[in-house]
Design an enzyme around this catalytic site. Structure first.
Site, PDB file in Angstrom:
ATOM      1  N   SER A   1      80.639  63.302  76.708  1.00 17.22           N
ATOM      2  CA  SER A   1      79.466  63.845  77.381  1.00 17.22           C
ATOM      3  C   SER A   1      78.720  62.692  78.050  1.00 17.22           C
ATOM      4  O   SER A   1      78.365  61.718  77.385  1.00 17.22           O
ATOM      5  CB  SER A   1      78.577  64.535  76.344  1.00 17.22           C
ATOM      6  OG  SER A   1      77.364  64.949  76.922  1.00 17.22           O
TER       7      SER A   1
ATOM      8  N   LYS B   1      82.177  65.926  80.348  1.00 21.67           N
ATOM      9  CA  LYS B   1      81.018  66.822  80.457  1.00 21.67           C
ATOM     10  C   LYS B   1      79.902  66.060  81.152  1.00 21.67           C
ATOM     11  O   LYS B   1      79.547  64.957  80.748  1.00 21.67           O
ATOM     12  CB  LYS B   1      80.601  67.262  79.057  1.00 21.67           C
ATOM     13  CG  LYS B   1      79.208  67.836  78.918  1.00 21.67           C
ATOM     14  CD  LYS B   1      79.080  68.553  77.571  1.00 21.67           C
ATOM     15  CE  LYS B   1      77.749  68.339  76.908  1.00 21.67           C
ATOM     16  NZ  LYS B   1      77.703  68.970  75.565  1.00 21.67           N
TER      17      LYS B   1
ATOM     18  N   LYS C   1      75.966  66.013  82.454  1.00 21.63           N
ATOM     19  CA  LYS C   1      74.644  66.615  82.338  1.00 21.63           C
ATOM     20  C   LYS C   1      74.125  66.900  83.740  1.00 21.63           C
ATOM     21  O   LYS C   1      74.229  66.039  84.634  1.00 21.63           O
ATOM     22  CB  LYS C   1      73.697  65.662  81.607  1.00 21.63           C
ATOM     23  CG  LYS C   1      74.086  65.419  80.161  1.00 21.63           C
ATOM     24  CD  LYS C   1      73.887  66.670  79.328  1.00 21.63           C
ATOM     25  CE  LYS C   1      74.141  66.392  77.845  1.00 21.63           C
ATOM     26  NZ  LYS C   1      73.925  67.586  77.010  1.00 21.63           N
TER      27      LYS C   1
ATOM     28  N   ASP D   1      76.484  70.619  81.618  1.00 18.03           N
ATOM     29  CA  ASP D   1      75.523  71.044  80.590  1.00 18.03           C
ATOM     30  C   ASP D   1      74.120  70.840  81.153  1.00 18.03           C
ATOM     31  O   ASP D   1      73.729  69.720  81.477  1.00 18.03           O
ATOM     32  CB  ASP D   1      75.720  70.210  79.316  1.00 18.03           C
ATOM     33  CG  ASP D   1      74.847  70.682  78.159  1.00 18.03           C
ATOM     34  OD1 ASP D   1      74.029  71.603  78.354  1.00 18.03           O
ATOM     35  OD2 ASP D   1      74.986  70.111  77.055  1.00 18.03           O
TER      36      ASP D   1
ATOM     37  N   GLU E   1      77.544  74.947  80.403  1.00 19.06           N
ATOM     38  CA  GLU E   1      76.865  74.982  79.095  1.00 19.06           C
ATOM     39  C   GLU E   1      75.353  75.162  79.257  1.00 19.06           C
ATOM     40  O   GLU E   1      74.712  74.432  79.996  1.00 19.06           O
ATOM     41  CB  GLU E   1      77.188  73.681  78.356  1.00 19.06           C
ATOM     42  CG  GLU E   1      76.700  73.607  76.925  1.00 19.06           C
ATOM     43  CD  GLU E   1      77.213  72.347  76.203  1.00 19.06           C
ATOM     44  OE1 GLU E   1      78.287  71.807  76.587  1.00 19.06           O
ATOM     45  OE2 GLU E   1      76.548  71.896  75.255  1.00 19.06           O
TER      46      GLU E   1
ATOM     47  N   ASP F   1      74.865  76.803  73.760  1.00 18.91           N
ATOM     48  CA  ASP F   1      74.603  75.725  72.797  1.00 18.91           C
ATOM     49  C   ASP F   1      73.252  76.032  72.125  1.00 18.91           C
ATOM     50  O   ASP F   1      73.195  76.698  71.081  1.00 18.91           O
ATOM     51  CB  ASP F   1      74.623  74.374  73.549  1.00 18.91           C
ATOM     52  CG  ASP F   1      74.208  73.179  72.704  1.00 18.91           C
ATOM     53  OD1 ASP F   1      73.778  73.352  71.557  1.00 18.91           O
ATOM     54  OD2 ASP F   1      74.297  72.022  73.197  1.00 18.91           O
TER      55      ASP F   1
ATOM     56  N   LYS G   1      77.271  73.374  66.650  1.00 13.92           N
ATOM     57  CA  LYS G   1      76.810  72.107  66.079  1.00 13.92           C
ATOM     58  C   LYS G   1      76.285  72.443  64.695  1.00 13.92           C
ATOM     59  O   LYS G   1      75.278  73.141  64.584  1.00 13.92           O
ATOM     60  CB  LYS G   1      75.671  71.521  66.917  1.00 13.92           C
ATOM     61  CG  LYS G   1      76.068  71.091  68.314  1.00 13.92           C
ATOM     62  CD  LYS G   1      74.856  70.650  69.123  1.00 13.92           C
ATOM     63  CE  LYS G   1      75.272  70.186  70.510  1.00 13.92           C
ATOM     64  NZ  LYS G   1      74.089  69.986  71.393  1.00 13.92           N
TER      65      LYS G   1
ATOM     66  N   GLY H   1      78.008  67.802  69.801  1.00 17.10           N
ATOM     67  CA  GLY H   1      77.507  66.593  69.152  1.00 17.10           C
ATOM     68  C   GLY H   1      76.057  66.361  69.520  1.00 17.10           C
ATOM     69  O   GLY H   1      75.543  66.970  70.467  1.00 17.10           O
TER      70      GLY H   1
HETATM   71  O1  OSB Z   1      73.397  69.465  74.684  1.00 17.59           O
HETATM   72  O2  OSB Z   1      75.229  68.874  73.862  1.00 17.59           O
HETATM   73  C1  OSB Z   1      74.060  68.614  74.111  1.00 17.59           C
HETATM   74  C2  OSB Z   1      73.229  65.035  73.071  1.00 17.59           C
HETATM   75  C3  OSB Z   1      71.935  65.192  72.627  1.00 17.59           C
HETATM   76  C4  OSB Z   1      71.347  66.417  72.712  1.00 17.59           C
HETATM   77  C5  OSB Z   1      72.046  67.511  73.224  1.00 17.59           C
HETATM   78  C6  OSB Z   1      73.355  67.370  73.648  1.00 17.59           C
HETATM   79  C7  OSB Z   1      73.947  66.100  73.596  1.00 17.59           C
HETATM   80  C8  OSB Z   1      75.282  65.817  74.098  1.00 17.59           C
HETATM   81  C9  OSB Z   1      75.978  64.631  73.490  1.00 17.59           C
HETATM   82  O3  OSB Z   1      75.803  66.406  75.004  1.00 17.59           O
HETATM   83  C10 OSB Z   1      77.183  65.002  72.742  1.00 17.59           C
HETATM   84  C11 OSB Z   1      77.679  63.858  71.890  1.00 17.59           C
HETATM   85  O4  OSB Z   1      77.138  63.622  70.793  1.00 17.59           O
HETATM   86  O5  OSB Z   1      78.609  63.183  72.320  1.00 17.59           O
HETATM   87 MG    MG Z   2      74.674  71.084  75.099  1.00 21.38          MG
END
Ligand code: OSB
Ligand code: MG
Length: 372
Positions: free
Chosen positions: A136, A162, A164, A189, A214, A239, A263, A291
């Protein structure tokens, strides 16, 4: 097993690179760890709450208060036959606050598995010896830097990228990424940044051939997610919205998405995660493990959960070195040449806490004793 002792420790870990999502940026994590003595064996887990309430309303401060004042005093001295009983018990103590509950519930699972000499993965019903890892990538202000970053992760072997995104920071980036990497498995995401007025715009993301989109809308907006899924070919993945098994049932019934990111730290722990996993399996929807920039302790829990059969997409269980200069577990998590992370087979989470390093980065340690 009896809950004899609960200790909360906070550690500070600096990310190798800042991680920006639509609602804020993280440079360093302060992570709350819970360890629980279960009559001779200790289980450990971490709380996924962040420092600021930008992913959810919970923060490390609210989690600490709820654990210290409400959850831990209720748990101490109690006896459970199975870790699956802990979640329902905690739900009677307090509403919501699932990240706080998860830290305790997951520590009990870990200690229980350890005490029986089985891996956490096996205790949870996991079947895989390794799980596929995606990565991510936070919002980058500079597109060239982002393209370079993606290239390096693809070369490292990550099976899915992924990105953001946020309002006004999506199409231009996706065009640039697809021009350079036309076939890389890609997801986006939004961390709840969009609204009703963006339905058409988001449906237009179909043209980028994404694996999934996402959490485009706010946590509570199940109906809006259903409307988008109706008019979009790409799978919508939830999520933030999936806070509990009941919420998951509702989302499935509404057609609010076709994929769920589980999660354990978000939904109250492993017990609710197993339920969500099974609800989705029953409805024919794939799930994967998300995560929260965890230390190796939370990652170990996530990797164990990711070994379940209906975890059918690459997980946000990247290698330790994607996040940290030095992780708190030995051995650290690594990516093999197939883009897989091995599921530890030793008792409990199957990796050892580096206690010397942990003490060096510890900023607080509080023992919660039973009410006198
Ligand atoms: O939305 O998945 C998410 C990290 C912090 C808060 C929200 C998210 C995330 C990530 C990181 O996308 C995922 C990772 O731990 O590698
Ligand atoms: Mg997410």
């Amino acid at each position: 097993m009896r809950i004899d002792r609960i200790r909360l420790r906070a550690i500070e870990l600096r990310l190798r690179e800042p991680f920006r999502i639509s609602s804020g940026v993280t440079h360093q994590r302060t992570i709350l760890l819970a360890d629980i003595d279960l009559g001779g064996v200790t289980g450990i887990a971490e709380c996924v709450a962040g420092e600021a309430p930008n992913y959810s309303y919970e923060t490390i401060d609210t989690a600490r208060i709820v654990i210290e004042r409400h959850l831990a005093p209720a748990l101490l001295g109690r006896t459970f036959e199975h870790p699956g009983e802990v979640g329902p018990f905690l739900d009677q103590v307090a509403r919501g606050h699932r990240m706080a509950k998860a830290a305790l519930e997951m520590a009990v699972w870990e200690g229980w598995a350890r005490g029986r000499g089985v891996s956490l993965a096996e205790a949870l019903g996991g079947k895989k010896s390794a799980v596929p890892a995606g990565v991510s990538i936070g919002i980058h202000p500079d597109t060239d830097a982002l393209l370079e970053r993606i290239g390096r992760f693809v070369d490292t072997g990550y099976r899915r990228i992924k990105l953001k995104i946020s309002r006004g920071h999506d199409i231009r980036i996706l065009e640039a990424v697809r021009a350079r990497y036309p076939r890389v498995p890609l997801t986006v995401d939004a961390n709840a940044d969009y609204g009703q007025e963006d339905l058409d715009h988001l449906a237009g993301l179909d043209r980028f051939g994404l694996v999934l989109v996402e959490q485009p809308f706010p946590e509570d907006a199940l109906l809006l997610h259903a409307r988008l899924q109706e008019r979009m070919e790409t799978d919508v993945c939830l999520d933030e919205s999936i806070t509990s098994p009941d919420r998951c049932r509702e989302a499935v019934e509404l057609g609010a998405g076709r994929v769920v990111n589980i999660k354990p730290g978000r939904v109250g722990g492993h017990g609710p995660s197993l339920e969500i996993h099974d609800i989705c399996a029953g409805a024919g929807l794939p799930v994967w493990c998300g995560g929260m920039l965890e230390s190796g302790i939370g990652r170990a829990h996530n990797v164990a959960l990711a070994s379940l059969p209906n975890m059918r997409l690459p997980n946000d269980t990247s290698a330790s070195d994607r996040y940290w200069e030095r992780d708190v577990v030995v051995p650290p998590f690594q990516l093999d040449d197939q883009g897989m992370v091995a599921v530890p087979t030793g008792p409990g989470m199957g990796v050892e806490v580096d206690e010397d390093y942990l003490r060096a980065i510890q900023v607080d340690s509080t023992e919660i004793s039973p009410a006198a």
